[in-house]
Design an enzyme around this catalytic site. Structure first.
Site, PDB file in Angstrom:
ATOM      1  N   TYR A 211       0.843  -1.199   0.000  1.00 15.22           N
ATOM      2  CA  TYR A 211       0.000   0.000   0.000  1.00 15.22           C
ATOM      3  C   TYR A 211       0.874   1.243   0.000  1.00 15.22           C
ATOM      4  CZ  TYR A 211      -3.281   3.588   1.455  1.00 15.22           C
ATOM      5  OH  TYR A 211      -4.034   4.729   1.506  1.00 15.22           O
TER       6      TYR A 211
ATOM      7  N   GLU B 241      -3.375   7.509  -4.434  1.00 16.57           N
ATOM      8  CA  GLU B 241      -3.314   6.231  -3.726  1.00 16.57           C
ATOM      9  C   GLU B 241      -3.070   5.071  -4.685  1.00 16.57           C
ATOM     10  OE1 GLU B 241      -6.033   4.556  -0.204  1.00 16.57           O
ATOM     11  OE2 GLU B 241      -6.913   4.196  -2.164  1.00 16.57           O
TER      12      GLU B 241
END
Ligand code: GDP
Ligand code: MN
Length: 386
Positions: A109, A197
């Site tokens: 992530y 993101e």
């Protein structure tokens, strides 16, 4: 403003952030054609909607042949996809991204956001990426490492190393990551993003780092600096009433309740919504007509509320300062004449030119209910719709 994954990946390519080979398709033929020029199978078909959680909701599917691509896309385009981020009504899928399927070794992530409390830009990195990142954030937040960057200094090599260690990257992936993160940061700053993101950022079986997913949100207040982003706006993903309101520069947000309300000033609008809730009602919208609103703006705002089918009652709460009460009254009357009022309307009005405003409303022949103060107004409208 939100954009689609395929558009975000276009910006990633521009900043040399590695993404899978692929392309967007609005119909089955283009999807099959795109799949045909990829390196082989599996091919991944991904629904393009302004919401995440697609993996768990059936919006990301693997195809092992062109025939499967055909079948999957046929079903996916036109369907309504429900994920934990879309709400129960779901989102209609109008396009898909067709990409080469990668052999994934690890799902990581990585994101960049602006942190208001420290006035810094934060890089968030975690080894525990993938579809359960929300659970990781809630239950084991220590697994998400935050690197704070002073926007005046910009990103430095040590910031990048900190993020790289948080991701536990193998040697082969180190150099590419240290080169990639500053470019991602540059993208964030160049385009006044509020979020960039990558979840997951994958490490392939061959130790290659690739952005498998891409999400970018932009700060609406800075959009005027980026006219090139306007072509990315997808009106089919936006609320029709909010699109209509944006044409007149109204601060309007559509909500789930049944009490429409028209207020001047964002703070007063928030307070009004609180009072509606306290009186047992549910606001159908937020609408700040603004300080210097013209009769026309008020008219358009009121017309938008009247056209909202779920609205069963309306509260107009105006504190006349810069926006005069007579201007407000004139706008309400104009809109009511054109659209017609079929639900009860409670008016609370105070301030500049209030007598003139009340006279205009009284002589309009409209069936309006007046309130003595804000609390009384909220109670009256809540009772009327109940
Ligand atoms: P989201 O659920 O809306 O965030 O969609 P993502 O783009 O993150 O995809 C969800 C999941 O699908 C990923 O976490 C992967 O596990 C899987 N996935 C996506 N692309 C590929 C691929 O090329 N190969 C494999 N094996 N899995 C993939
Ligand atoms: Mn994702």
């Amino acid at each position: 403003m939100k954009i689609h994954e395929y558009q975000a990946k276009g910006l990633f390519r521009k900043y040399e952030v590695p993404v899978p080979d692929g392309g967007v398709a609005f119909d089955v033929e283009t999807a099959v054609e795109t799949a045909g020029r990829l390196s082989g199978f599996p091919v991944v078909v991904k629904a393009q909607i302004h919401a995440g959680g697609r993996g768990k909701g059936g919006g990301v599917q693997l195809a092992r042949s062109l025939k499967e691509v055909d079948q999957i896309v046929q079903k996916m385009i036109g369907t309504t996809l429900v994920t934990h981020q879309t709400g129960s009504q779901g989102r209609r899928v109008g396009k898909v991204l067709v990409e080469e399927g990668l052999a994934i070794a690890e799902e990581l992530y990585l994101s960049i956001i602006a942190d208001r409390s420290t006035a810094k830009i934060v890089v968030m990195a975690s080894r525990a990426g993938g579809m359960d990142i929300e659970t990781v954030a809630a239950k084991t937040p220590e697994k998400i490492v935050k690197v704070y960057i002073n926007p005046l200094d910009g990103i430095r090599a040590y910031h990048c190393r900190q993020a790289a260690y948080a991701l536990g990257l193998p040697k082969e992936a180190m150099k590419p990551f240290l080169a990639m993160l500053p470019r991602l940061y540059r993208l964030f700053v160049d385009y006044d993003c509020s979020l960039v993101e990558i979840n997951p950022l994958v490490l392939t079986a061959g130790q290659r780092l690739v952005a498998l997913d891409a999400k970018i949100n932009f700060d609406d207040s800075a959009l005027f600096r980026h006219p090139d982003l306007l072509e990315y706006r997808d009106l089919t993903e936006e609320d029709p009433l909010e699109i209509e309101a944006s044409k007149y520069n109204l601060n309007y947000i559509n909500l789930d309740g049944n009490i429409g309300n028209m207020v001047n000033g964002a703070g007063l609008a928030m307070a009004t919504m609180d009072l509606i809730k306290r009186a047992g009602g549910e606001p159908a919208n937020f609408l700040d007509v603004g300080g210097g609103a013209s009769t026309e703006m008020v008219e358009n705002g009121f017309r938008i509320i009247l056209s909202d089918e779920k609205v069963k009652g309306i509260l107009i709460n105006i504190f006349g300062g810069i926006l005069r009460c007579d201007v407000l009254a004139e706008g309400v009357v104009q809109a009511a004449k054109k659209t017609g009022i079929t639900v009860p309307v409670v008016v609370r009005m105070e301030g500049t030119n209030v007598e003139e405003g009340r006279r205009i409303l009284a002589e309009s022949g409209l069936n309006l209910i007046t309130a003595v103060d804000l609390k009384d107004a909220a109670a009256k409208v809540a009772e009327l719709v109940a």
